[in-house]
Design a protein around this motif. Structure first.
Motif, short mmCIF file in Angstrom:
data_model
loop_
_atom_site.label_atom_id
_atom_site.label_comp_id
_atom_site.label_asym_id
_atom_site.label_seq_id
_atom_site.Cartn_x
_atom_site.Cartn_y
_atom_site.Cartn_z
N ALA A 206 -10.16 -7.39 -6.62
CA ALA A 206 -8.75 -7.31 -6.97
C ALA A 206 -7.97 -6.43 -6.00
CB ALA A 206 -8.62 -6.76 -8.39
N MET A 207 -8.65 -5.57 -5.26
CA MET A 207 -7.93 -4.58 -4.46
C MET A 207 -8.13 -4.77 -2.98
SD MET A 207 -8.27 -1.03 -6.39
CE MET A 207 -7.89 -0.81 -8.09
N GLU A 208 -8.48 -5.97 -2.56
CA GLU A 208 -8.86 -6.08 -1.16
C GLU A 208 -7.70 -5.93 -0.19
OE1 GLU A 208 -11.08 -9.63 -0.83
OE2 GLU A 208 -12.98 -8.61 -1.22
N PHE A 209 -6.47 -5.89 -0.73
CA PHE A 209 -5.33 -5.75 0.19
C PHE A 209 -5.21 -4.33 0.72
CE2 PHE A 209 -2.68 -3.26 -2.59
CZ PHE A 209 -3.18 -3.57 -3.85
N ILE A 210 -5.91 -3.40 0.10
CA ILE A 210 -5.79 -2.00 0.54
C ILE A 210 -6.55 -1.82 1.83
CG2 ILE A 210 -6.37 0.37 -0.06
CD1 ILE A 210 -5.95 -0.28 -2.89
N GLY A 211 -6.03 -1.02 2.69
CA GLY A 211 -6.72 -0.79 3.95
C GLY A 211 -5.91 -1.39 5.07
N PRO A 212 -5.87 -0.75 6.21
CA PRO A 212 -5.00 -1.23 7.29
C PRO A 212 -5.47 -2.57 7.83
CG PRO A 212 -6.36 0.58 8.04
CD PRO A 212 -6.60 0.45 6.59
N ASN A 213 -4.50 -3.42 8.12
CA ASN A 213 -4.84 -4.76 8.61
C ASN A 213 -5.03 -4.78 10.12
OD1 ASN A 213 -4.62 -5.92 6.07
ND2 ASN A 213 -2.40 -6.08 6.28
N LYS A 214 -4.15 -4.01 10.80
CA LYS A 214 -4.21 -4.09 12.25
C LYS A 214 -5.24 -3.12 12.79
CE LYS A 214 -0.05 -2.75 12.70
NZ LYS A 214 1.31 -2.42 13.17
N GLU A 215 -5.50 -3.28 14.06
CA GLU A 215 -6.32 -2.31 14.74
C GLU A 215 -5.53 -1.04 14.95
OE1 GLU A 215 -9.79 -3.37 14.69
OE2 GLU A 215 -9.44 -1.90 16.25
N THR A 216 -6.17 0.08 14.81
CA THR A 216 -5.44 1.33 14.98
C THR A 216 -5.81 1.97 16.31
OG1 THR A 216 -7.20 2.61 13.98
CG2 THR A 216 -5.53 1.71 12.51
N ASN A 217 -4.79 2.58 16.95
CA ASN A 217 -5.05 3.20 18.25
C ASN A 217 -5.77 4.52 18.12
OD1 ASN A 217 -3.67 1.14 19.47
ND2 ASN A 217 -1.71 2.17 19.29
N ILE A 218 -5.42 5.24 17.06
CA ILE A 218 -6.03 6.54 16.85
C ILE A 218 -6.87 6.46 15.59
CG2 ILE A 218 -5.47 8.96 16.40
CD1 ILE A 218 -2.93 8.63 17.80
N PRO A 219 -8.02 7.11 15.56
CA PRO A 219 -8.86 7.04 14.35
C PRO A 219 -8.06 7.45 13.12
CG PRO A 219 -10.00 8.23 16.08
CD PRO A 219 -8.66 7.90 16.63
N LEU A 220 -8.31 6.72 12.01
CA LEU A 220 -7.55 6.94 10.79
C LEU A 220 -7.55 8.41 10.35
CD1 LEU A 220 -8.21 3.99 8.35
CD2 LEU A 220 -6.07 4.75 9.34
N VAL A 221 -8.70 9.04 10.45
CA VAL A 221 -8.77 10.40 9.93
C VAL A 221 -7.87 11.32 10.74
CG1 VAL A 221 -10.81 10.97 11.31
CG2 VAL A 221 -10.32 12.24 9.25
N LEU A 222 -7.78 11.06 12.07
CA LEU A 222 -6.87 11.87 12.88
C LEU A 222 -5.42 11.63 12.49
CD1 LEU A 222 -8.05 12.06 16.57
CD2 LEU A 222 -7.73 13.88 14.93
N GLN A 223 -5.08 10.36 12.22
CA GLN A 223 -3.72 10.06 11.80
C GLN A 223 -3.38 10.84 10.53
OE1 GLN A 223 -2.61 5.99 11.45
NE2 GLN A 223 -3.82 5.36 13.21
N LEU A 224 -4.34 10.84 9.59
CA LEU A 224 -4.07 11.53 8.34
C LEU A 224 -3.87 13.02 8.56
CD1 LEU A 224 -6.54 9.70 5.97
CD2 LEU A 224 -4.07 9.69 5.87
N PHE A 225 -4.69 13.61 9.43
CA PHE A 225 -4.53 15.03 9.70
C PHE A 225 -3.20 15.33 10.36
CE2 PHE A 225 -7.85 17.67 8.37
CZ PHE A 225 -9.00 16.91 8.31
N ILE A 226 -2.84 14.49 11.35
CA ILE A 226 -1.58 14.73 12.04
C ILE A 226 -0.42 14.61 11.06
CG2 ILE A 226 -0.01 13.88 13.82
CD1 ILE A 226 -2.39 12.98 15.41
N ALA A 227 -0.45 13.58 10.22
CA ALA A 227 0.65 13.41 9.26
C ALA A 227 0.72 14.59 8.31
CB ALA A 227 0.46 12.11 8.49
N ASP A 228 -0.43 15.05 7.84
CA ASP A 228 -0.46 16.18 6.92
C ASP A 228 0.12 17.43 7.56
OD1 ASP A 228 -3.23 16.35 4.56
OD2 ASP A 228 -1.06 16.33 4.30
N ILE A 229 -0.32 17.71 8.78
CA ILE A 229 0.18 18.90 9.48
C ILE A 229 1.66 18.73 9.79
CG2 ILE A 229 -0.07 20.30 11.54
CD1 ILE A 229 -2.97 19.78 11.51
N GLY A 230 2.05 17.48 10.06
CA GLY A 230 3.47 17.22 10.29
C GLY A 230 4.31 17.61 9.10
#
Lengths: 169, 488
Positions: B317-341
């Motif tokens: 039921a939840m397969e839509f969750i999760g990024p569809n495209k390829e990401t340039n930067i590893p997801l975990v780094l994106q999350l850290f940058i956004a959090d610190i932002g």
């Protein structure tokens, strides 16, 4: 004479307190376990017990989950009673944690040949192992800490209530 | 020299004051010399802290003595009798005189008497009670605590007019000598707790406490590096009164409008004054929503990272969750940058003057987010989930808890990035055990969830109607367990 009166006034810590803890523990942690199973954190079948009961409605879907939770809650009541009789006097949280660890060892290392749905612990993959272990540790912590703390508070309350009654009689 | 008694010769006192108090050097220290009833009388005061009008009225009465009374041997007693003020204390040691004068009281030194008379003519500059910024309610009283300790205790006494409400005062800090008042209701609060607080305050050995309440807190609860707050602050007088009635102990620190509430568990930090202004059903609903928000702020991001990295975990039921495209930067780094932002934004908002901050908020939210996505730095899903977690952070009633949750969230993110499912489970378990182990001055931090207390938990879970709450929360170990006095 006075001693007898003093003993009569102190109430015993009721088993029902432990059973209520067991009830809520079973509901809360059973529910979280079902959630973990829904997200495929564990590969074992949590609700396999429904196979032994001959009601077709509960063999699949939502009812299966509910039946499984009912079973786990019932087991939780028994476990809470066991903790109550053996370990309620312990003072730290680690008694509960160790209770959970021992529970895991008991289920996954000792009695697993009796339960068809649970393979030997060596055959469990990392996800299932960590998830079941953590859930049981937290469940044990919940049951243990609650019962032990309730017992401690009960003793304290009895002491204060009798002191308060004496000064306000 | 200053631990000696007050000298009988005022001129000697004058010399001592010049040295110890900077009389003559500091422009705001002052002395007035009189002769009354044949005796030399010196008045010492601090300009600005002492109320001029009150002093002038007192001196008027004293100078009238000259013409009316006979010169007598009992000049000191006569003068003390004629000090027309409600608060006059005799003091023997010089250092006590200096402390009092530096706090704004007036010292009267009479020739021939080895006691100085201290008159409380203080008038501290300060603001009127206003509603505090961080604890606004839609309806309710808007008088908040101010920087003056006397006003704060007065606001509290107005709500609890019981004689058993005690305020014991003590001074902390060798140079600052800040007044700290311990407030509790005798017969309700745990006397053991009051003893511990008094002992801890007495043992504080520090130069000064200009940062007031935070410093006191760190001394009393021995925080160390634990980010979770063990005490609660409030600037609202009604919340302070509510907690006193429940059996908590309050600490009022002079020059700080924040009052410390001891002890405070995790669930105390989840409450907000707003709830008591609404009907029980609405209050309960708001509580649940708030609790869900706090849970989201802690667990949502790590969980999302987990299911993004391991899509097999997701049910159909939840397969839509999760990024569809390829990401340039590893997801975990994106999350850290956004959090610190978001942290950057928060700090910048505090330092920016108010007119600019609205504009800044717009810039931040609209431009940076969208441009970051266009550039390829972020995936839209990251922004969405970080925003949800951020809202959960801001929905936390206690600012300190929200920051602590953020720290633990980052810890969980790192662990999940490294160890996936086992990391999530073991990390969460460690966090829960860490919180469960914490004790706020003898009460478990996660009470009443862990250890579970069915009655108390139902009170936390469901905002009970006030007439229905018979018992005080047992966690404060009250001496008198019944809230309503008729219940015996």
């Amino acid at each position: 004479m006075e001693n007898k009166q003093g003993e009569e006034q102190k109430a015993r810590f009721p088993l029902s307190y432990a059973l209520v803890i067991g009830l809520f523990g079973g509901i809360i942690w059973g529910g979280l376990a079902q959630l973990a199973a829904y997200f495929h954190f564990m590969t074992i079948d949590l609700n396999a017990v429904v196979k032994y009961v001959n009601i077709p409605k509960i063999q699949s879907g939502m009812w299966r989950v509910i039946a499984g939770m009912l079973f786990h809650t019932g087991v939780s009541l028994i476990l809470a009673a066991i903790y109550y009789f053996l370990l309620k006097k312990s003072k730290t949280i680690w008694a509960g944690v160790l209770f959970g660890v021992f529970l895991w060892i008991f289920v996954f290392m000792m009695i697993h040949p009796l339960l068809a749905s649970i393979p030997s612990w060596q055959k469990l993959n990392g996800n299932t192992l960590s998830t079941t272990l953590c859930l049981l540790v937290l469940y044990g912590l919940f049951i243990g800490y609650s019962i032990s703390y309730g017992y401690e508070q009960h003793l304290l309350k009895e002491k204060r209530l009798s002191a308060w009654k004496k000064t306000n009689a | 020299m200053i631990d000696q008694r007050v000298p009988k010769d005022p001129e000697k006192m004058d010399r001592i004051m010049k040295e110890e108090m900077g009389l003559g050097k500091s422009f705001d220290t002052g002395v007035r010399k009189f002769t009354i009833l044949g005796k030399q009388v010196h008045i010492y005061y601090i300009n600005g802290l002492a109320d001029s009008d009150a002093i002038i009225k007192l001196l008027t009465v004293l100078t009238r003595l000259e013409g009316k009374e006979k010169r007598s041997l009992h000049a000191a007693e006569t003068i003390e009798n004629h000090l027309a003020h409600e608060s006059v204390q005799p003091v023997e040691k010089i250092e006590d005189v200096i402390v009092q004068v530096m706090s704004g009281l007036m010292a009267v030194v009479i020739e021939g008497s080895d006691k100085a008379l201290i008159v409380d003519v203080r008038s501290y500059p300060g603001r009127q009670p206003e509603e505090p910024d961080t604890e606004k309610v839609v309806r309710g009283s808007r008088d908040g605590y101010v920087e003056n300790i006397i006003v704060n205790t007065a606001l509290t006494r107005r709500r609890i007019r019981d004689g058993r409400l005690r305020f014991e005062i003590t001074k902390v800090g060798k140079r600052s000598k800040t007044d700290i008042a311990i407030g509790y209701i005798e017969g309700v609060a745990d006397p053991h707790l009051v003893e511990i607080v008094k002992k801890e305050l007495d043992s504080i050995n520090i130069d000064g406490i200009p940062m007031t309440d935070k410093t006191i807190e760190e001394f009393i609860v021995k925080q160390g590096y634990n980010p979770y707050p063990i005490v609660r602050y409030t600037e609202r007088a009604d919340i302070g009164a509510v907690h006193l009635l429940e059996g908590h102990v309050l600490l009022f620190v002079d020059t700080s409008p924040s009052v410390i509430i001891l002890p405070a568990t995790f669930f105390h930090h989840m409450q907000h004054a707003e709830e008591y202004r609404q009907s029980p059903a609405v209050g309960t609903f708001v509580r649940w929503v708030r609790f869900i928000g706090v849970m989201l702020s802690l667990f949502l991001l790590p969980f999302w990272l987990l299911v993004s990295k391991e899509p097999e975990l997701l049910p159909k039921a939840m397969e839509f969750i999760g990024p569809n495209k390829e990401t340039n930067i590893p997801l975990v780094l994106q999350l850290f940058i956004a959090d610190i932002g978001i942290e950057f934004l928060r700090i910048a908002a505090i330092h920016t003057p108010t007119p600019l901050s609205t504009a800044m908020g717009l810039i931040a939210a609209v431009l940076i987010g969208q441009i970051a996505i266009d550039v390829g730095l972020f995936v839209p899903e990251v922004i969405l989930y970080v925003a949800i977690a951020g809202i959960g952070t801001f929905a936390t009633p206690s600012y300190e808890v929200s920051i602590a949750n953020k720290l633990f969230r980052m810890f969980l993110l790192a662990i999940v990035a490294l160890f996936k499912v086992p990391g999530f489970m073991i990390g969460s378990t460690l966090i829960i055990i860490y919180l469960a182990r914490m004790r706020a001055l003898n009460t478990p931090y996660l009470w009443p969830l862990l250890p579970f207390d069915p009655k108390a938990f139902s009170q936390v879970f469901i905002r009970r109607a006030i007439p229905g709450s018979r018992l005080r929360p047992s966690i404060v170990h009250p001496e008198d367990p019944y809230r309503q006095p008729s219940e015996k």
